[in-house]
Design an enzyme around this catalytic site. Structure first.
Site, PDB file in Angstrom:
ATOM      1  N   HIS A  17       0.844  -1.208   0.000  1.00 37.29           N
ATOM      2  CA  HIS A  17       0.000   0.000   0.000  1.00 37.29           C
ATOM      3  C   HIS A  17       0.877   1.254   0.000  1.00 37.29           C
ATOM      4  CE1 HIS A  17      -2.972  -2.741   2.276  1.00 37.29           C
ATOM      5  NE2 HIS A  17      -3.566  -2.474   1.139  1.00 37.29           N
ATOM      6  N   LYS A  41     -15.813  -7.084   6.095  1.00 35.41           N
ATOM      7  CA  LYS A  41     -14.526  -7.780   6.218  1.00 35.41           C
ATOM      8  C   LYS A  41     -14.193  -8.127   7.661  1.00 35.41           C
ATOM      9  CE  LYS A  41     -11.604  -7.282   2.316  1.00 35.41           C
ATOM     10  NZ  LYS A  41     -10.319  -6.792   1.807  1.00 35.41           N
ATOM     11  N   ARG A  90      -2.056  -5.309  -8.589  1.00 37.13           N
ATOM     12  CA  ARG A  90      -0.896  -6.128  -8.262  1.00 37.13           C
ATOM     13  C   ARG A  90      -0.621  -7.179  -9.319  1.00 37.13           C
ATOM     14  NH1 ARG A  90      -3.223  -8.073  -2.791  1.00 37.13           N
ATOM     15  NH2 ARG A  90      -5.030  -7.883  -4.172  1.00 37.13           N
ATOM     16  N   SER A 128      -3.052  -7.951   2.991  1.00 38.50           N
ATOM     17  CA  SER A 128      -3.147  -7.789   4.449  1.00 38.50           C
ATOM     18  C   SER A 128      -3.460  -9.118   5.124  1.00 38.50           C
ATOM     19  CB  SER A 128      -4.222  -6.755   4.784  1.00 38.50           C
ATOM     20  OG  SER A 128      -3.896  -5.523   4.218  1.00 38.50           O
TER      21      SER A 128
HETATM   22  N1  COA Z   1      -0.198  -3.989  -1.515  1.00 35.71           N
HETATM   23  C1  COA Z   1      -0.549  -4.935  -0.662  1.00 35.71           C
HETATM   24  N2  COA Z   1      -1.793  -5.382  -0.522  1.00 35.71           N
HETATM   25  C2  COA Z   1      -2.728  -4.836  -1.311  1.00 35.71           C
HETATM   26  C3  COA Z   1      -2.431  -3.836  -2.246  1.00 35.71           C
HETATM   27  C4  COA Z   1      -1.096  -3.405  -2.334  1.00 35.71           C
HETATM   28  N3  COA Z   1      -0.709  -2.479  -3.180  1.00 35.71           N
HETATM   29  N4  COA Z   1      -3.561  -3.506  -2.880  1.00 35.71           N
HETATM   30  C5  COA Z   1      -4.528  -4.259  -2.357  1.00 35.71           C
HETATM   31  N5  COA Z   1      -4.027  -5.063  -1.425  1.00 35.71           N
HETATM   32  C6  COA Z   1      -4.719  -6.080  -0.623  1.00 35.71           C
HETATM   33  C7  COA Z   1      -5.488  -5.492   0.507  1.00 35.71           C
HETATM   34  O1  COA Z   1      -4.701  -5.416   1.664  1.00 35.71           O
HETATM   35  C8  COA Z   1      -6.596  -6.480   0.673  1.00 35.71           C
HETATM   36  O2  COA Z   1      -6.116  -7.579   1.399  1.00 35.71           O
HETATM   37  P1  COA Z   1      -7.090  -8.529   2.200  1.00 35.71           P
HETATM   38  O3  COA Z   1      -8.284  -8.824   1.354  1.00 35.71           O
HETATM   39  O4  COA Z   1      -6.241  -9.697   2.434  1.00 35.71           O
HETATM   40  O5  COA Z   1      -7.453  -7.789   3.452  1.00 35.71           O
HETATM   41  C9  COA Z   1      -6.864  -6.974  -0.736  1.00 35.71           C
HETATM   42  O6  COA Z   1      -5.690  -6.696  -1.455  1.00 35.71           O
HETATM   43  C10 COA Z   1      -8.008  -6.294  -1.397  1.00 35.71           C
HETATM   44  O7  COA Z   1      -7.732  -4.921  -1.374  1.00 35.71           O
HETATM   45  P2  COA Z   1      -8.765  -3.883  -1.894  1.00 35.71           P
HETATM   46  O8  COA Z   1      -9.344  -4.306  -3.178  1.00 35.71           O
HETATM   47  O9  COA Z   1      -8.145  -2.540  -1.799  1.00 35.71           O
HETATM   48  O10 COA Z   1      -9.922  -4.064  -0.894  1.00 35.71           O
HETATM   49  P3  COA Z   1     -10.126  -3.336   0.375  1.00 35.71           P
HETATM   50  O11 COA Z   1     -11.018  -4.182   1.182  1.00 35.71           O
HETATM   51  O12 COA Z   1      -8.870  -2.920   1.010  1.00 35.71           O
HETATM   52  O13 COA Z   1     -10.900  -2.014  -0.117  1.00 35.71           O
HETATM   53  C11 COA Z   1     -12.773  -0.766  -0.864  1.00 35.71           C
HETATM   54  C12 COA Z   1     -12.042  -2.082  -0.932  1.00 35.71           C
HETATM   55  C13 COA Z   1     -13.108  -0.391   0.555  1.00 35.71           C
HETATM   56  C14 COA Z   1     -11.909   0.325  -1.452  1.00 35.71           C
HETATM   57  C15 COA Z   1     -14.029  -0.910  -1.730  1.00 35.71           C
HETATM   58  O14 COA Z   1     -14.720  -2.048  -1.325  1.00 35.71           O
HETATM   59  C16 COA Z   1     -14.925   0.299  -1.596  1.00 35.71           C
HETATM   60  O15 COA Z   1     -14.697   1.298  -2.228  1.00 35.71           O
HETATM   61  N6  COA Z   1     -15.953   0.148  -0.759  1.00 35.71           N
HETATM   62  C17 COA Z   1     -16.911   1.210  -0.500  1.00 35.71           C
HETATM   63  C18 COA Z   1     -18.245   0.866  -1.163  1.00 35.71           C
HETATM   64  C19 COA Z   1     -18.117   1.133  -2.622  1.00 35.71           C
HETATM   65  O16 COA Z   1     -17.996   2.247  -3.064  1.00 35.71           O
HETATM   66  N7  COA Z   1     -18.135   0.043  -3.388  1.00 35.71           N
HETATM   67  C20 COA Z   1     -17.919   0.086  -4.778  1.00 35.71           C
HETATM   68  C21 COA Z   1     -19.215   0.041  -5.505  1.00 35.71           C
HETATM   69  S1  COA Z   1     -18.893  -0.309  -7.199  1.00 35.71           S
END
Ligand code: COA
Length: 161
Positions: A17, A41, A90, A128
């Protein structure tokens, strides 16, 4: 100067991140790290704990701010005046989900674009939950998370040992 948000659960923030953040902070005027109060989550860390860890690891960036949000990311972006949502790609396996989310977000608000950054190749397999799992079973995550995050993980996950 463009304002961007970088939304995520950050449970906890990893070097992957932070790699994305570094790249984004060099491109955009201001970047808001938007910590999702993502109850689906069932995060290990509270929102306040996740924010405190991020604060600790990002103090070197004067143009990075940290906030939390509930609900839709596009709504939050609109509220703070951001025109860009930052996401990390990624690997190709991220693409389907990210593509769908980017198009749906654009459908909801055509003034907000999603911009993707690729993290350093060392972090393409990092997440994560992987980091949490390694710590839970006694492994070493020093190369994947900052020291303070590692210590917080150990405190949470190994406190009953
Ligand atoms: N380095 C390391 N890990 C990374 C990464 C990076 N560069 N990018 C993503 N990841 C990991 C995250 O840690 C996460 O790990 P985990 O699932 O093991 O905990 C996984 O990849 C998924 O990450 P991400 O896709 O960013 O999901 P998130 O849960 O962190 O965030 C939101 C998702 C919150 C941004 C998204 O669901 C959101 O915008 N929600 C609000 C509601 C909304 O608007 N929805 C969209 C409607 S279309």
């Amino acid at each position: 100067m463009k304002l961007a948000i970088y939304p995520g659960t950050f449970d906890p923030v990893t070097n992957g991140h932070l790699d994305i953040l570094k790249r984004a902070a060099s491109v955009f005027g201001t970047v808001y790290i938007a910590v999702a109060q993502n109850m689906h989550k069932n995060p290990l860390f509270t929102t306040e704990e996740r924010i405190a860890m991020i604060q600790n690891c990002t103090s070197q960036y004067p143009n990075v701010k940290i906030d939390q949000f509930k609900g839709l990311a596009v709504e939050y972006a609109r509220k703070v005046g951001a025109s860009v949502i930052i996401r990390g790609l990624r690997a190709i396996s991220d693409f389907d989900y990210e593509f769908q989310m980017a198009l749906m977000n654009r459908h909801m608000n055509d003034n907000i674009d999603t911009v993707f950054f690729m993290p350093h190749e060392d972090y393409t397999y990092l997440s994560s939950s992987t980091v949490r799992e390694i710590v839970r079973f006694g492994g070493n995550v020093s190369e994947f998370v900052p020291e303070i995050v590692k210590n917080e993980l150990i405190r949470k996950l190994r406190s009953d040992e």
